[in-house]
Motif scaffolding. Structure first.
Motif, PDB file in Angstrom:
ATOM      1  N   MET A   1       0.851  -1.213   0.000  1.00 13.74           N
ATOM      2  CA  MET A   1       0.000   0.000   0.000  1.00 13.74           C
ATOM      3  C   MET A   1       0.878   1.252   0.000  1.00 13.74           C
ATOM      4  SD  MET A   1      -3.400   0.483   0.342  1.00 13.74           S
ATOM      5  CE  MET A   1      -4.279  -0.505   1.583  1.00 13.74           C
ATOM      6  N   THR A   2       0.571   2.131  -0.944  1.00 14.85           N
ATOM      7  CA  THR A   2       1.357   3.368  -1.069  1.00 14.85           C
ATOM      8  C   THR A   2       0.387   4.531  -1.254  1.00 14.85           C
ATOM      9  OG1 THR A   2       2.845   2.033  -2.434  1.00 14.85           O
ATOM     10  CG2 THR A   2       3.314   4.410  -2.298  1.00 14.85           C
ATOM     11  N   ALA A   3       0.672   5.635  -0.641  1.00 14.75           N
ATOM     12  CA  ALA A   3      -0.148   6.834  -0.889  1.00 14.75           C
ATOM     13  C   ALA A   3       0.261   7.457  -2.226  1.00 14.75           C
ATOM     14  CB  ALA A   3       0.035   7.840   0.251  1.00 14.75           C
ATOM     15  N   ALA A   4      -0.727   7.891  -3.002  1.00 16.65           N
ATOM     16  CA  ALA A   4      -0.428   8.535  -4.292  1.00 16.65           C
ATOM     17  C   ALA A   4      -1.538   9.527  -4.595  1.00 16.65           C
ATOM     18  CB  ALA A   4      -0.321   7.483  -5.396  1.00 16.65           C
ATOM     19  N   ARG A   5      -1.174  10.537  -5.342  1.00 20.08           N
ATOM     20  CA  ARG A   5      -2.154  11.605  -5.624  1.00 20.08           C
ATOM     21  C   ARG A   5      -2.878  11.383  -6.961  1.00 20.08           C
ATOM     22  NH1 ARG A   5       1.668  16.699  -4.811  1.00 20.08           N
ATOM     23  NH2 ARG A   5       3.101  15.206  -5.781  1.00 20.08           N
ATOM     24  N   GLN A   6      -4.084  11.923  -7.048  1.00 19.16           N
ATOM     25  CA  GLN A   6      -4.861  11.943  -8.295  1.00 19.16           C
ATOM     26  C   GLN A   6      -5.372  13.374  -8.514  1.00 19.16           C
ATOM     27  OE1 GLN A   6      -8.085   9.146  -7.610  1.00 19.16           O
ATOM     28  NE2 GLN A   6      -6.787   7.384  -8.175  1.00 19.16           N
ATOM     29  N   VAL A   7      -5.589  13.742  -9.776  1.00 23.08           N
ATOM     30  CA  VAL A   7      -6.295  15.002 -10.085  1.00 23.08           C
ATOM     31  C   VAL A   7      -7.748  14.649 -10.397  1.00 23.08           C
ATOM     32  CG1 VAL A   7      -6.500  16.958 -11.655  1.00 23.08           C
ATOM     33  CG2 VAL A   7      -4.231  16.136 -10.983  1.00 23.08           C
TER      34      VAL A   7
ATOM     35  N   VAL B   1      -6.089  14.989  -4.880  1.00 18.67           N
ATOM     36  CA  VAL B   1      -6.604  14.148  -3.805  1.00 18.67           C
ATOM     37  C   VAL B   1      -5.622  12.995  -3.576  1.00 18.67           C
ATOM     38  CG1 VAL B   1      -8.504  12.602  -3.183  1.00 18.67           C
ATOM     39  CG2 VAL B   1      -8.970  14.716  -4.451  1.00 18.67           C
ATOM     40  N   SER B   2      -5.341  12.672  -2.333  1.00 17.96           N
ATOM     41  CA  SER B   2      -4.443  11.548  -2.049  1.00 17.96           C
ATOM     42  C   SER B   2      -5.260  10.275  -1.817  1.00 17.96           C
ATOM     43  CB  SER B   2      -3.594  11.858  -0.815  1.00 17.96           C
ATOM     44  OG  SER B   2      -2.640  10.839  -0.646  1.00 17.96           O
ATOM     45  N   VAL B   3      -4.841   9.182  -2.439  1.00 18.67           N
ATOM     46  CA  VAL B   3      -5.531   7.889  -2.255  1.00 18.67           C
ATOM     47  C   VAL B   3      -4.483   6.832  -1.915  1.00 18.67           C
ATOM     48  CG1 VAL B   3      -7.353   8.481  -3.916  1.00 18.67           C
ATOM     49  CG2 VAL B   3      -5.328   7.242  -4.693  1.00 18.67           C
ATOM     50  N   ASP B   4      -4.951   5.693  -1.441  1.00 23.23           N
ATOM     51  CA  ASP B   4      -4.051   4.568  -1.183  1.00 23.23           C
ATOM     52  C   ASP B   4      -4.039   3.649  -2.390  1.00 23.23           C
ATOM     53  OD1 ASP B   4      -3.265   5.323   1.373  1.00 23.23           O
ATOM     54  OD2 ASP B   4      -5.083   4.444   2.263  1.00 23.23           O
ATOM     55  N   VAL B   5      -2.848   3.332  -2.888  1.00 20.50           N
ATOM     56  CA  VAL B   5      -2.719   2.410  -4.008  1.00 20.50           C
ATOM     57  C   VAL B   5      -2.233   1.070  -3.456  1.00 20.50           C
ATOM     58  CG1 VAL B   5      -1.556   1.957  -6.203  1.00 20.50           C
ATOM     59  CG2 VAL B   5      -2.189   4.296  -5.568  1.00 20.50           C
TER      60      VAL B   5
END
Lengths: 327, 327
Positions: free
Chosen positions: A1-7, A25-29
């Motif tokens: 699990m890694t945090a990553a941003r989306q537009v 927005v930051s989501v967990d990948v």
């Protein structure tokens, strides 16, 4: 699990998009599952075609659709080794999980910058190549007018037409782009439509009329061109950026296409899979021998994607606009 | 030497033409010289295409250009016996001298009215036939929308599309034409655009979208059609009558052709000499077996030609407008 941003698009724009229409927005990948890969984005593309989607089919509150180049950083899919570079249309996400569908492994030519695979050797390149040569049915030595000739697609169109021995005139709205087109690219004439009325400038720059008008603008640009089209002229319609944000003038001179038997035809980048092999061969050669020049505007930082997209409509970019997410 | 009348343009119209823009002038016509014929006009055609010429290339104070059918009344040219019927583009003259160039001898089918050689079997017919089948690349069973379907060209287009097994909807601005198209011609739906807003009427009448739009009108008509065009749709552009007299709205929805890959293409009647033989064979058959219906508005009297031309823009005609000069 890694945090990553989306537009995300969080609100449909009213006219020209503004920063508050978007959110980062930051989501967990999660980690890659069986058959999957995790991709880290390196470069993302922002393009004028995205604007109509913001009003229509781009869903709110999910990652914006768009193209990019990423690196496979975790692989449980035998088709993609870790470290493979991939081109994708997954959209504006720092990292994402994929089952491999829609990922295209890239083996970039070491003599070229990776970024050209996002423009001259990517979607904008095939758009220019197929639009001009197939839809526009360009013939050697014709009279060609290219709108937004300083843009990502337009600059490739103008140069292909020059390579094909045509007389090529481009329009742009910025003096620095005009100078680049005249001095570096070597167009036969360049019109800054903000300085000269397009109608009189075209009459002066194109005394033999226009055989092919590569259409990126619409509206009053098209109106100035229509009466100057030669018999059996072609207008491949790639875009009409002047109309995307609403407003603007309607087109009044369309009846000029009747007596001149002009053909106008719309197309999109995905119409040309049958040209892909020849396109890559031609374009790689033109880039390596220096006949195909380009400009890029690369914004550093994932979070600058909305700024880049908005900037397309104010001429912030010279040539292709890209967002660099990571090296 | 014989006195004969001509219709002259004496002033360029400002907007819709009016009676004072024209004059009926008497001239002396000499006898036919060596190699010449003298022709007496029987029928003359007035057509929407004439309007743009009034502003541009129709010279003032000479006989108006136009098509007609006449009879050779004096001949010193072995190719044309006295009494021969000829179709010509010599224009609005009661009698004229010709060296035979541009005269086409007619052998009309006795089962048909001579007047059909001025419309369904003449320029309007080949315009409809070539425009729909070649430029429009019509395929059996497609969804077809025809503007000014009650007019000379439109009514032929709509019926060819029906003969080809298509779903055909027509627009008109008059209830009597709408009734004829629905009850006599048998179109699948008819829209009176003066009664129903075209946009909503099209959505209702053409739920499967539009594959071919036969364009006679332009302006707001075209704007209503563009968003409803199907992918790879075609718009053969025959005319844009709404724009000929100036004014009117600009077209704002052109960008719809991009994602739908629509092709718009202008053409004129003279583009189809290679189709002429097949056209005459097909059309004669359709007229004789009753599958091709027509309406005519025939004004009696040479001097009524200006009235007929002006009347095209107020819907005075049902079907083809002709002027009868002599029997």
């Amino acid at each position: 699990m890694t945090a990553a941003r989306q537009v995300h698009l969080v609100r449909r724009p009213n006219g020209v998009p503004v920063a508050d229409d978007f959110a980062v927005v930051s989501v967990d990948v999660p980690d890659a599952g069986d058959g999957e890969v995790q991709v880290q984005n390196l470069l993302m593309s922002v393009d004028p075609y995205m604007r109509p989607r913001l009003t229509a089919d781009q869903p709110l509150n999910v990652a914006m659709i768009g193209g990019g180049i990423g690196r496979v950083v975790q692989s449980r899919n035998p088709k993609f080794a870790e470290g493979t570079l991939v081109r994708h249309g997954v959209g504006m996400q720092e990292r994402f999980i994929s089952d491999g569908k829609g990922l295209q492994a890239l083996n970039p030519d070491p003599a070229l910058s990776l970024s050209v695979y996002m423009h001259a050797l990517g979607g904008t390149g095939i758009t220019a190549y197929g639009g001009l040569l197939e839809v526009g049915a360009l013939k050697v030595g014709e009279q060609v007018f290219v709108s937004t000739a300083g843009g990502a697609v337009g600059s490739v169109v103008a140069q292909i037409a020059k390579i094909k021995g045509c007389y090529v005139v481009g329009s742009t709205g910025a003096d620095d782009k005009a100078a680049w087109l005249r001095d570096e690219v070597g167009l036969d004439a360049v019109i800054n439509y903000k300085v000269q009325p397009l109608k009189t400038a075209l009459a002066e720059a194109m005394p033999k009329g226009i055989d092919v008008y590569f259409e990126n603008v619409g509206g009053s640009h098209l109106d100035a061109v229509l009466p100057r089209m030669n018999v059996r002229g072609r207008i491949p319609v790639c875009g009409m950026i002047s109309t995307y944000n609403g407003g603007g003038e309607g087109v009044r001179n369309l009846s000029a296409i009747i007596y001149s038997r002009v053909r106008m035809e719309g197309f999109v980048a995905s119409d040309f899979p049958h040209l892909q092999t020849k396109f890559v061969e031609d374009m790689t050669g033109w880039l390596k021998d220096g006949r195909m020049k380009y400009q890029e505007t690369i914004l550093d930082g994932f979070e600058r994607a909305p700024e880049g997209l908005i900037g397309l409509f104010s001429g912030l970019n010279s040539g292709k606009m890209l967002i660099r997410v990571a090296d």
